[in-house]
Design an enzyme around this catalytic site. Structure first.
Site, mmCIF file in Angstrom:
data_model
loop_
_atom_site.group_PDB
_atom_site.id
_atom_site.type_symbol
_atom_site.label_atom_id
_atom_site.label_comp_id
_atom_site.label_asym_id
_atom_site.label_seq_id
_atom_site.Cartn_x
_atom_site.Cartn_y
_atom_site.Cartn_z
ATOM 1 N N LYS A 58 9.391 -24.785 25.008
ATOM 2 C CA LYS A 58 9.021 -24.804 23.596
ATOM 3 C C LYS A 58 9.244 -26.218 23.096
ATOM 4 O O LYS A 58 10.372 -26.727 23.107
ATOM 5 C CB LYS A 58 9.891 -23.832 22.798
ATOM 6 C CG LYS A 58 9.632 -23.922 21.288
ATOM 7 C CD LYS A 58 10.408 -22.872 20.513
ATOM 8 C CE LYS A 58 10.340 -23.087 19.005
ATOM 9 N NZ LYS A 58 9.013 -22.927 18.419
ATOM 10 N N HIS B 138 2.684 -24.230 7.028
ATOM 11 C CA HIS B 138 4.156 -24.349 7.045
ATOM 12 C C HIS B 138 4.634 -25.505 7.934
ATOM 13 O O HIS B 138 5.769 -25.944 7.816
ATOM 14 C CB HIS B 138 4.821 -23.013 7.407
ATOM 15 C CG HIS B 138 4.828 -22.680 8.877
ATOM 16 N ND1 HIS B 138 3.750 -22.139 9.516
ATOM 17 C CD2 HIS B 138 5.785 -22.808 9.814
ATOM 18 C CE1 HIS B 138 4.051 -21.951 10.794
ATOM 19 N NE2 HIS B 138 5.284 -22.352 11.002
ATOM 20 N N LYS C 4 -2.912 -19.486 6.186
ATOM 21 C CA LYS C 4 -3.994 -19.790 7.097
ATOM 22 C C LYS C 4 -4.307 -18.531 7.931
ATOM 23 O O LYS C 4 -3.450 -17.663 7.995
ATOM 24 C CB LYS C 4 -3.642 -20.964 7.981
ATOM 25 C CG LYS C 4 -2.319 -20.738 8.768
ATOM 26 C CD LYS C 4 -2.198 -21.629 9.928
ATOM 27 C CE LYS C 4 -2.575 -20.972 11.213
ATOM 28 N NZ LYS C 4 -1.694 -19.923 11.711
ATOM 29 N N GLU D 185 4.427 -23.538 23.224
ATOM 30 C CA GLU D 185 5.247 -22.378 22.842
ATOM 31 C C GLU D 185 5.602 -21.576 24.084
ATOM 32 O O GLU D 185 4.759 -21.415 24.977
ATOM 33 C CB GLU D 185 4.485 -21.498 21.863
ATOM 34 C CG GLU D 185 4.217 -22.158 20.534
ATOM 35 C CD GLU D 185 3.657 -21.159 19.524
ATOM 36 O OE1 GLU D 185 4.439 -20.662 18.723
ATOM 37 O OE2 GLU D 185 2.450 -20.886 19.574
ATOM 38 N N HIS E 181 -2.219 -26.620 11.620
ATOM 39 C CA HIS E 181 -0.971 -27.353 11.845
ATOM 40 C C HIS E 181 -1.163 -28.693 12.556
ATOM 41 O O HIS E 181 -0.628 -29.717 12.124
ATOM 42 C CB HIS E 181 -0.012 -26.524 12.699
ATOM 43 C CG HIS E 181 0.267 -25.156 12.155
ATOM 44 N ND1 HIS E 181 0.281 -24.861 10.820
ATOM 45 C CD2 HIS E 181 0.563 -23.985 12.782
ATOM 46 C CE1 HIS E 181 0.576 -23.583 10.655
ATOM 47 N NE2 HIS E 181 0.738 -23.030 11.828
ATOM 48 N N LYS F 95 7.940 -28.492 7.472
ATOM 49 C CA LYS F 95 9.074 -28.676 8.386
ATOM 50 C C LYS F 95 9.718 -30.022 8.079
ATOM 51 O O LYS F 95 9.024 -31.020 7.894
ATOM 52 C CB LYS F 95 8.599 -28.628 9.847
ATOM 53 C CG LYS F 95 8.235 -27.217 10.320
ATOM 54 C CD LYS F 95 7.793 -27.220 11.763
ATOM 55 C CE LYS F 95 7.237 -25.887 12.183
ATOM 56 N NZ LYS F 95 8.222 -24.845 12.449
ATOM 57 N N LYS G 228 0.320 -20.941 24.421
ATOM 58 C CA LYS G 228 1.360 -19.901 24.357
ATOM 59 C C LYS G 228 1.779 -19.541 25.776
ATOM 60 O O LYS G 228 1.033 -19.783 26.726
ATOM 61 C CB LYS G 228 0.806 -18.681 23.637
ATOM 62 C CG LYS G 228 0.565 -18.946 22.159
ATOM 63 C CD LYS G 228 0.608 -17.674 21.353
ATOM 64 C CE LYS G 228 0.420 -17.937 19.872
ATOM 65 N NZ LYS G 228 1.649 -18.351 19.195
ATOM 66 N N ASP H 230 -5.931 -21.039 15.530
ATOM 67 C CA ASP H 230 -4.589 -20.665 15.069
ATOM 68 C C ASP H 230 -3.716 -21.902 14.820
ATOM 69 O O ASP H 230 -3.053 -22.009 13.794
ATOM 70 C CB ASP H 230 -3.934 -19.763 16.121
ATOM 71 C CG ASP H 230 -2.580 -19.230 15.680
ATOM 72 O OD1 ASP H 230 -2.405 -19.016 14.470
ATOM 73 O OD2 ASP H 230 -1.692 -19.037 16.540
ATOM 74 N N ARG I 94 0.837 -1.212 0.000
ATOM 75 C CA ARG I 94 0.000 0.000 0.000
ATOM 76 C C ARG I 94 0.865 1.253 0.000
ATOM 77 O O ARG I 94 0.634 2.177 -0.756
ATOM 78 C CB ARG I 94 -0.843 0.029 1.283
ATOM 79 C CG ARG I 94 -2.144 -0.672 1.176
ATOM 80 C CD ARG I 94 -3.088 -0.174 2.282
ATOM 81 N NE ARG I 94 -4.410 -0.717 2.027
ATOM 82 C CZ ARG I 94 -4.839 -1.876 2.512
ATOM 83 N NH1 ARG I 94 -4.066 -2.585 3.292
ATOM 84 N NH2 ARG I 94 -6.050 -2.320 2.224
#
Ligand code: BG6
Length: 464
Positions: A343, A191, A161, A229, A253, A195, A338, A248, A53
């Site tokens: 992790k 994605h 997504k 995470e 995933h 992996k 989260k 999410d 933009r």
């Protein structure tokens, strides 16, 4: 088996990235393109067209690439940056303004005139999902869904997504895309499938016959898909507060990872058979008891998103069951959150235990990619005490060069090559929304949100 030089399969292309100044482009796409250029994995004539933009120069973009690459790799190759600069063009466009699209078409045509080649066209939608329908419509209506002016080349659409936010909206979005693009032109990115360690799941299943006969509910009591995470929502306030953990990570995933474990392997690597097998798994799944699903939000989240009334979950733990004969007797557990204490993304396959004995196979997706098999052994000594021991294969200990392409490098290369295997089909997307819809409906009517401390294992007594 040798590693194929992927760039050699490609035709020259124009990769148009809508949202080139956004976070995803900055953190993932541009560094991925830098690495592809550096490793010689893009066709020499391929052009990257950044659509934005606001006016942004190629030099400004290159600066951000350099910063990101230096942060990750500690070095940034000036030759690769120069090559990236040669390929980069910027085009100012308001993606929601239909009037701007004739100009874009003329510009793409002029790029092809410049190179004198017929080039594949790829449109990467790295913009908020709410903008997808407008972009897709404008691309289609203004003829940008067609092949190049000089002959035969392919035009593809790459979308991030989430594809919708429930069954109804996903259906609408898929239908809108289908009006302008054929299904085989659409690449729905997940994605996680790209992996390296996720790709290894099917290879492991296919090429380790020792597990084949026990890959079913008679032998496997539980499949756990965990994605913990440590990071919070990392500044993605608007996006995350409208989405939450279930939409999410689980819808895309984690259900996709689960299909790789549960699908019936086809005789060969046929792409269509693979997608059909995944859809069969997704169609077979349903939540065990929507009321017992644990839904949590970390303390401090509401002030972070500046929305004291937010009921968005940042943690979810649910059990699913499959009505496929093969998986009778297997419980499926998915957990993600989260701001947790660690992790880790991993899939655990827990085999039925007899007495104290039992086995557990773990696919570590990240970090420390690898596969671990837990066995039962006799503890040394005069007694008969048993102990759980581990046979651990770690990428770093085994492969000479454990460094592998980032998932986004793989996504881009596969899309440029027209390889659909690591992308989700519309059937898969719809099937996974159908699995989750009863949960969304239940949450709509029942506010069962718990809280947890950041850095903890999630809401009390729930985490794996
Ligand atoms: C994204 C989610 O798709 O995946 C993020 O939107 C999440 O919320 C991210 O943090 C995790 O990806 P990775 O590759 O870092 O595990």
């Amino acid at each position: 088996m040798s590693d194929v030089l992927l760039g050699s399969e490609q035709k020259p292309a124009i990769l148009v990235i809508f949202g080139i100044t956004g976070n995803l482009a900055k953190l993932k796409l541009l560094p991925a393109l830098y690495h592809l250029v550096k490793d010689n994995r893009l066709h020499p004539q391929t052009i990257i067209l950044g659509a934005s933009r606001r006016p942004v120069s190629v030099d400004e973009l290159l600066k951000t690439v350099e910063v990101c690459v230096l942060e990750e790799d500690n070095v940034c190759d000036p030759e690769a940056l120069k090559d990236l600069q040669r390929r980069l063009r910027m085009y100012q466009i308001d993606p929601e303004q239909e009037a701007d699209y004739d100009g874009l078409l003329a510009y793409l045509n002029s790029l092809e005139d410049e190179t004198g080649m017929c080039m594949d066209r790829l449109y990467y939608l790295s913009v908020p999902p709410a903008v997808y329908p407008a972009v897709v419509h404008h691309l289609g209506v203004h003829g940008l869904n067609a092949s190049c002016q000089h002959g035969n080349a392919t035009t593809r659409l790459l979308v991030e997504k989430p594809f919708g936010h429930d069954v109804a909206s996903a259906e609408t979005l898929i239908a809108e895309m289908a009006e302008q693009f054929e299904e085989d032109q659409v690449f729905r990115i997940d994605h996680y499938l790209a992996k390296e360690s996720a790709q290894n799941i099917l290879t492991f299943r296919r090429h380790n016959p020792v597990f084949m006969d026990s890959w079913n509910g008679r032998h496997i009591s539980q499949i756990k898909v965990l994605a913990h995470e440590q990071i919070g929502i990392a500044g993605r306030v608007n996006f995350y507060d409208q989405v939450g953990a279930l939409r999410d990570l689980v819808q895309s995933h984690l259900l996709q990872l689960l299909t790789l474990v549960m699908l019936d392997l086809a005789k060969d690597d046929d792409d269509i058979a693979l997608h059909q097998a995944k859809a069969i798994v997704l169609d077979s799944l349903s939540p065990v008891d929507v009321g017992s699903i644990v839904r949590g939000q970390y303390n401090g989240y509401t002030s972070e998103v500046d929305n004291p009334d937010s009921r968005t979950e940042t943690y979810v733990r649910l059990n699913l069951t499959s009505d496929l004969l093969r998986w009778q007797g297997t419980d499926i557990l998915i957990e993600t959150g989260k701001s947790l204490d660690t992790k880790k993304t991993e899939i655990q396959i827990v085999f039925h235990e007899a007495d104290e004995t039992g086995n557990r196979l773990t696919f570590r997706i990240q970090p420390n990619e690898g596969i671990d098999l837990q066995l039962t052994a006799k503890k040394p000594g005069f007694g008969k005490t048993l102990q759980k021991v581990s046979m651990d294969f770690s990428y770093h200990g085994v492969f000479e060069d454990p460094k592998h392409p980032d998932a986004y490098e793989r996504v881009l290369v596969d899309a440029l090559n027209g390889d659909h295997s690591l992308f989700a089909t519309s059937d898969e997307v719809m099937a996974s929304w159908r699995v989750l819809q009863p949960i969304l409906d239940y949450w709509q009517a029942n506010d069962n949100l718990l809280t947890y401390e950041p850095g903890s294992r999630g809401p009390a007594n729930s985490a794996e």
